[in-house]
Design a protein around this motif. Structure first.
Motif, PDB file in Angstrom:
ATOM      1  N   GLY A 254      47.054  17.301  10.473  1.00 44.58           N
ATOM      2  CA  GLY A 254      47.469  18.795   9.846  1.00 44.58           C
ATOM      3  C   GLY A 254      46.505  19.045   8.622  1.00 44.58           C
ATOM      4  O   GLY A 254      46.772  19.850   7.872  1.00 44.58           O
ATOM      5  N   VAL A 255      45.380  18.456   8.688  1.00 43.18           N
ATOM      6  CA  VAL A 255      44.295  18.785   7.683  1.00 43.18           C
ATOM      7  C   VAL A 255      43.089  19.828   8.105  1.00 43.18           C
ATOM      8  O   VAL A 255      42.759  19.697   9.136  1.00 43.18           O
ATOM      9  CB  VAL A 255      43.386  17.566   7.251  1.00 43.18           C
ATOM     10  CG1 VAL A 255      42.290  18.020   6.308  1.00 43.18           C
ATOM     11  CG2 VAL A 255      44.468  16.396   6.669  1.00 43.18           C
ATOM     12  N   GLY A 256      42.845  20.838   7.395  1.00 43.08           N
ATOM     13  CA  GLY A 256      42.020  21.721   7.659  1.00 43.08           C
ATOM     14  C   GLY A 256      42.343  23.173   7.843  1.00 43.08           C
ATOM     15  O   GLY A 256      41.376  24.024   8.341  1.00 43.08           O
ATOM     16  N   ARG A 342      35.344   6.648   1.761  1.00 46.76           N
ATOM     17  CA  ARG A 342      36.701   6.409   2.514  1.00 46.76           C
ATOM     18  C   ARG A 342      37.792   7.379   2.201  1.00 46.76           C
ATOM     19  O   ARG A 342      38.193   7.452   0.913  1.00 46.76           O
ATOM     20  CB  ARG A 342      37.283   4.854   2.277  1.00 46.76           C
ATOM     21  CG  ARG A 342      38.442   4.542   2.910  1.00 46.76           C
ATOM     22  CD  ARG A 342      38.599   3.170   2.773  1.00 46.76           C
ATOM     23  NE  ARG A 342      39.499   2.597   1.374  1.00 46.76           N
ATOM     24  CZ  ARG A 342      38.885   1.910   0.636  1.00 46.76           C
ATOM     25  NH1 ARG A 342      37.603   1.449   0.799  1.00 46.76           N
ATOM     26  NH2 ARG A 342      39.446   1.812  -0.508  1.00 46.76           N
ATOM     27  N   VAL A 343      38.215   8.006   3.236  1.00 42.62           N
ATOM     28  CA  VAL A 343      39.233   8.975   3.007  1.00 42.62           C
ATOM     29  C   VAL A 343      40.690   8.854   3.776  1.00 42.62           C
ATOM     30  O   VAL A 343      40.453   8.239   4.878  1.00 42.62           O
ATOM     31  CB  VAL A 343      38.574  10.147   3.790  1.00 42.62           C
ATOM     32  CG1 VAL A 343      39.595  11.537   3.630  1.00 42.62           C
ATOM     33  CG2 VAL A 343      37.200  10.643   3.138  1.00 42.62           C
ATOM     34  N   LYS A 344      41.635   8.988   3.020  1.00 43.75           N
ATOM     35  CA  LYS A 344      42.905   8.773   3.310  1.00 43.75           C
ATOM     36  C   LYS A 344      43.526  10.496   4.093  1.00 43.75           C
ATOM     37  O   LYS A 344      43.560  11.131   3.243  1.00 43.75           O
ATOM     38  CB  LYS A 344      43.903   8.428   2.613  1.00 43.75           C
ATOM     39  CG  LYS A 344      45.374   8.201   2.704  1.00 43.75           C
ATOM     40  CD  LYS A 344      46.181   7.548   1.704  1.00 43.75           C
ATOM     41  CE  LYS A 344      47.653   7.347   1.748  1.00 43.75           C
ATOM     42  NZ  LYS A 344      48.267   7.032   0.544  1.00 43.75           N
ATOM     43  N   GLY A 348      48.651  16.571   6.070  1.00 43.55           N
ATOM     44  CA  GLY A 348      47.940  17.653   5.616  1.00 43.55           C
ATOM     45  C   GLY A 348      47.173  17.574   4.517  1.00 43.55           C
ATOM     46  O   GLY A 348      46.752  18.737   4.043  1.00 43.55           O
ATOM     47  N   THR A 349      46.945  16.529   4.190  1.00 48.95           N
ATOM     48  CA  THR A 349      45.962  16.102   3.058  1.00 48.95           C
ATOM     49  C   THR A 349      45.007  15.214   3.169  1.00 48.95           C
ATOM     50  O   THR A 349      45.205  14.514   4.166  1.00 48.95           O
ATOM     51  CB  THR A 349      46.675  15.720   1.730  1.00 48.95           C
ATOM     52  OG1 THR A 349      47.578  14.473   2.177  1.00 48.95           O
ATOM     53  CG2 THR A 349      47.950  16.515   1.445  1.00 48.95           C
ATOM     54  N   SER A 350      43.913  15.328   2.634  1.00 47.74           N
ATOM     55  CA  SER A 350      42.698  14.492   2.778  1.00 47.74           C
ATOM     56  C   SER A 350      42.339  14.046   1.482  1.00 47.74           C
ATOM     57  O   SER A 350      41.903  14.723   0.608  1.00 47.74           O
ATOM     58  CB  SER A 350      41.348  15.337   3.365  1.00 47.74           C
ATOM     59  OG  SER A 350      40.446  14.631   3.382  1.00 47.74           O
ATOM     60  N   THR A 351      42.385  12.721   1.127  1.00 49.74           N
ATOM     61  CA  THR A 351      42.405  12.136  -0.308  1.00 49.74           C
ATOM     62  C   THR A 351      41.185  11.386  -0.074  1.00 49.74           C
ATOM     63  O   THR A 351      41.410  10.241   0.664  1.00 49.74           O
ATOM     64  CB  THR A 351      43.700  11.526  -0.822  1.00 49.74           C
ATOM     65  OG1 THR A 351      44.646  12.402  -0.509  1.00 49.74           O
ATOM     66  CG2 THR A 351      43.695  11.002  -2.283  1.00 49.74           C
TER      67      THR A 351
END
Length: 400
Positions: A254-256, A342-344, A348-351
């Motif tokens: 759900g990211v983007g 490194r991305v989590k 809906g979130t990209s951290t």
């Protein structure tokens, strides 16, 4: 407008660009209309589009597949500049226009055309991007804009096409205007014209609704070399494959999604919905890696360049001397932007949760508060005194 005998038309296969073919021939006296459909990874089958152009009266129907060039020569330089229009939109549609303009000019020169044409209306940004880009590449080439000048409604346009054998849409057309390529989707019109209305789920195709995303986070390690993404989770990928896979990974979580009120170049505020999963994650990761590998003054100065860079892309000035000059600066800053982020991805979130680089300017010995601390605390007293001296002098003067 002087008469044009042979014209290369930017062709999408939709109603407007299809009607442009007989309109150019019968209203403006063009003898040969050559269409150019450009495959930018939008997922559409190009052969039916090519055939439709011929059935609509085109003398020749060209198809150019340039997805690799689109990513390498347009998307990735913009990514290195962290280009986000109004700090939100990563320019997925705007980046396609200078490449299409370049292909139009090349096709016109190859086929001996004395003009090019496009189907843009007078309200959007794309007319500016096409016209200015074409003028920059070949200022002697005429640009014809039938849809900007014919003054027909949607219904009248369809009826005009039917007179020349162009079938009306078989089913009720979507209320939305959608532009799509490998980098993302831009959706507008319909209920979206009300800025208070929540976008219905049906407008989205690349990103899942939060309720449908996995209940466990997913981690992805993005490798960069000199500011360009080159790998995902340790696997080296070509540019198109990398963007494709990143779109799928981020979209699954759900990211983007972007919902924004955008300031168009022509002075109109418009409500825009974008889906750009890969670009948003990649720009965020790239900017984070820069924070690890660039000095503070370069990082801070580059932020202003990035804003200008994004505005120039949005405003149709890709082929401009200022962008060339800014590119030289950006490329110089990227020499040490190599490493892994490194991305989590989750709900809906990209951290960003980790970063490393062989060119890291981060020093554990200086940053730590533990026993390994090698920072000279005594030196700080003199630094603070000198740094604060102008403020101290100002304060003492004010008391007199």
């Amino acid at each position: 407008m002087g008469r044009a005998y042979r014209v290369v038309l930017a062709y999408s296969g939709g109603v407007d660009t299809s009607v442009c073919i007989p309109y150019l021939k019968h209203e403006w006296g063009v003898e040969d209309v050559i269409t150019l459909a450009v495959d930018l990874g939008q997922g559409a089958a190009m052969e039916p589009i090519r055939e439709k152009a011929l059935k609509s009266g085109a003398a020749e129907s060209l198809v150019a597949t340039v997805t690799d060039q689109f990513v390498k020569d347009y998307a990735f330089p913009a990514l290195q500049a962290n280009a986000l229009y109004e700090n939100r939109y990563p320019l997925s549609t705007a980046l396609a226009r200078p490449l299409i303009a370049k292909l139009l000019v090349e096709a016109a020169e190859k086929h001996g055309a004395d003009a090019v044409a496009h189907g843009c209306t007078g309200k959007g940004n794309d007319q500016v991007r096409f016209d200015v880009s074409i003028a920059a590449l070949n200022p002697n080439l005429k640009v014809l804009t039938p849809a900007r000048e014919w003054g027909m409604s949607r219904e009248e346009t369809i009826a005009y096409g039917e007179r020349y054998g162009i079938p009306a849409p078989v089913k009720k057309s979507s209320p939305y205007s959608i532009d799509e390529n490998l980098l993302g989707r831009a959706i507008e019109a319909g209920v979206l014209e009300d800025p208070w209305a929540e976008p219905p789920e049906e407008v989205y195709a690349m990103t899942k609704a939060i309720a449908d995303t996995p209940n466990e986070p997913e981690y992805v390690e993005i490798g960069f070399e000199r500011g360009t993404p080159v790998s995902l989770n340790g696997t080296t990928l070509d540019p198109v494959a990398l963007v494709t896979q990143m779109n799928e990974l981020a979209g699954k979580h759900g990211v983007g999604r972007i919902d924004m009120i955008e300031n168009r170049l022509v002075g109109i505020k418009s409500r825009e919905i974008y889906e750009t999963p890969a670009l948003l994650v990649l720009i965020d990761a790239h900017r984070d890696l820069e924070s690890l590998t660039l000095t503070a003054d370069v990082t801070q100065y580059k932020r202003g360049i990035e804003q200008t860079y994004a505005q120039m892309i949005y405003n149709g000035l890709w082929y401009s001397p200022l962008r060339d000059a800014m590119d030289a600066f950006v490329q110089k800053t990227q020499e040490r932007v190599t490493g892994t982020v490194r991305v989590k991805l989750f709900k809906g979130t990209s951290t960003i949760v980790g970063r490393k680089s062989p060119n890291s300017l981060y020093s554990m010995d200086l940053a730590t508060y533990g026993a390994e601390d090698k920072f000279d605390h005594k030196a700080a007293e003199g630094f603070v005194y000198v740094w604060g001296l102008p403020t101290r002098a100002w304060a003492e003067t004010g008391r007199q």
